[in-house]
Design an enzyme around this catalytic site. Sequence first.
Site, PDB file in Angstrom:
ATOM      1  N   TYR A  43       0.940  -1.117  -0.202  1.00 38.88           N
ATOM      2  CA  TYR A  43       0.147  -0.022  -0.151  1.00 38.88           C
ATOM      3  C   TYR A  43       0.850   1.008  -0.024  1.00 38.88           C
ATOM      4  O   TYR A  43       0.266   2.325  -0.331  1.00 38.88           O
ATOM      5  CB  TYR A  43      -1.080   0.067   1.212  1.00 38.88           C
ATOM      6  CG  TYR A  43      -0.355   0.527   2.551  1.00 38.88           C
ATOM      7  CD1 TYR A  43      -0.443   1.743   3.017  1.00 38.88           C
ATOM      8  CD2 TYR A  43       0.327  -0.438   3.484  1.00 38.88           C
ATOM      9  CE1 TYR A  43      -0.090   2.214   3.959  1.00 38.88           C
ATOM     10  CE2 TYR A  43       0.773   0.118   4.561  1.00 38.88           C
ATOM     11  CZ  TYR A  43       0.500   1.272   4.744  1.00 38.88           C
ATOM     12  OH  TYR A  43       1.249   1.617   6.063  1.00 38.88           O
ATOM     13  N   ASP A  90      -3.527  -4.738   3.965  1.00 35.59           N
ATOM     14  CA  ASP A  90      -2.678  -3.770   3.353  1.00 35.59           C
ATOM     15  C   ASP A  90      -2.637  -4.521   1.881  1.00 35.59           C
ATOM     16  O   ASP A  90      -2.101  -3.598   0.947  1.00 35.59           O
ATOM     17  CB  ASP A  90      -1.644  -3.454   3.956  1.00 35.59           C
ATOM     18  CG  ASP A  90      -1.838  -2.840   5.428  1.00 35.59           C
ATOM     19  OD1 ASP A  90      -2.765  -2.173   5.402  1.00 35.59           O
ATOM     20  OD2 ASP A  90      -0.885  -2.782   6.162  1.00 35.59           O
ATOM     21  N   ASP A 147      -7.592   2.054   9.660  1.00 33.74           N
ATOM     22  CA  ASP A 147      -6.708   2.095   8.263  1.00 33.74           C
ATOM     23  C   ASP A 147      -7.445   1.088   7.278  1.00 33.74           C
ATOM     24  O   ASP A 147      -7.238   1.109   6.070  1.00 33.74           O
ATOM     25  CB  ASP A 147      -5.152   1.468   8.509  1.00 33.74           C
ATOM     26  CG  ASP A 147      -4.614   2.289   9.668  1.00 33.74           C
ATOM     27  OD1 ASP A 147      -5.452   2.455  10.752  1.00 33.74           O
ATOM     28  OD2 ASP A 147      -3.356   2.410   9.554  1.00 33.74           O
ATOM     29  N   ARG A 217      -3.407  10.009  11.050  1.00 30.68           N
ATOM     30  CA  ARG A 217      -3.607   9.229   9.455  1.00 30.68           C
ATOM     31  C   ARG A 217      -4.496   8.323   9.697  1.00 30.68           C
ATOM     32  O   ARG A 217      -5.331   7.985   8.577  1.00 30.68           O
ATOM     33  CB  ARG A 217      -2.199   8.795   9.163  1.00 30.68           C
ATOM     34  CG  ARG A 217      -2.277   8.347   7.534  1.00 30.68           C
ATOM     35  CD  ARG A 217      -0.993   8.244   7.067  1.00 30.68           C
ATOM     36  NE  ARG A 217      -0.077   7.438   7.365  1.00 30.68           N
ATOM     37  CZ  ARG A 217       1.090   7.475   7.966  1.00 30.68           C
ATOM     38  NH1 ARG A 217       1.709   8.847   7.773  1.00 30.68           N
ATOM     39  NH2 ARG A 217       1.771   6.527   8.451  1.00 30.68           N
ATOM     40  N   GLY A 220      -7.634   9.806   8.758  1.00 30.31           N
ATOM     41  CA  GLY A 220      -7.661  10.209   7.502  1.00 30.31           C
ATOM     42  C   GLY A 220      -8.105   9.061   6.701  1.00 30.31           C
ATOM     43  O   GLY A 220      -8.980   9.428   5.599  1.00 30.31           O
ATOM     44  N   THR A 336       2.839   3.249  11.610  1.00 26.28           N
ATOM     45  CA  THR A 336       2.852   3.035  13.286  1.00 26.28           C
ATOM     46  C   THR A 336       1.712   1.992  13.468  1.00 26.28           C
ATOM     47  O   THR A 336       0.543   1.916  12.844  1.00 26.28           O
ATOM     48  CB  THR A 336       2.627   4.094  14.144  1.00 26.28           C
ATOM     49  OG1 THR A 336       2.812   3.806  15.689  1.00 26.28           O
ATOM     50  CG2 THR A 336       1.480   4.869  13.636  1.00 26.28           C
TER      51      THR A 336
END
Length: 375
Positions: A43, A90, A147, A217, A220, A336
């Site tokens: 990714y 991912d 994520d 993030r 986001g 992270t």
Amino acid sequence: MTTQERTGDIALQSPLDYARAACDALIARFAPEELPPAGRWHYHQGIFLEGMLHVYKLTGDERYAAYPKRYVDHLVDERGNLVFARDELDSIMAGLLLLTLDERHGDVDRRYRLAADKLRQLFRTLNTTSEGAFWHKDKYPNQMWLDGLYMGGVFALRYASRYGDEELTPMTLAWEKLMRGRMTDPSTGLLYHAWDESRKAPWADPDTGNSPEFWGRSLGWYGMALADFLDALPEEHPGREELKAALGGFVDALIRYQDAKSGLWHQVVDKGDRPDNWLETSCTSLFVYAIVGAAKHGCVGTDRLEAARRGFRGLTARLRADADGRLVVPDICIGTSAGDYRNYVTRPVSDNDLHGVGAFLLACAAMESLERGER
């Protein structure tokens, strides 16, 4: 920053100018197959190259289509075989490149559809929580991370839209709803980075299972996923209104934490008053994208676009040039895992990390579309 680097001299005319400069800086540094981590279907490369394809769509400059294609063709053979980690979401994100390439080249080259089909099958093999939400990776058992919704969900909905897969859309919307229900903090409207059904992770709250902080993030990724879901869903789909309400509430929550002076957002979003917290560019870029998307879909009023404009101005004010005059996007958190406050604020900061440049390209594309009136 070395004494050879220059600050204050990146002043371009439009969001698209900034996007071109960001693309060109990394094109000059890396051949596509050398993008770090080199030789991996990942990714990191996926988000940067997805951003580049957005720039291609706005410019028509074939360089920005050829470069992602070369990355994919290096890793995907003519039968659609590729090597990827089969136990993590991912691996799916870079599949967005396959969908664009199949749209452009599928009539003469079947590899992109064949490889996309292989990634699609991961949803039938990934481990899930008892409620059906996907584990982020097998090494994080029972854990759902924000994520992951972008890493897997956007591919799922775009695949379903392109190829007519009837299983993926209800699966993805149910996953998002579980995430929102389990991970939203009612007092702030923000979502925690991770949730552990087993409560065994060292960061897991024993009552809720949530991690303790709101990492920029990860928020986001979540907001961008919702905006892209609305792009992918048909106008008549019954799930749109719930998604629109979710994205609208999320954007309103984010804007409350925007730094008044810089226009950026902090690494730990709700703790901007702490001296060891810092302003982070990749989350700011993704928030700009999400806010523009929310306004485009009518989730918030157009008055909220001022926050996106302030965020973008703050980003461009942070840019600098290297010794060769190429654009540098600074202040990017490297990847992270979930953790406590110290975990996030002590993470290393990078320049031109693909996380941040890819996010910046997407923010540029969103702002360029806004300036063109494509809302």
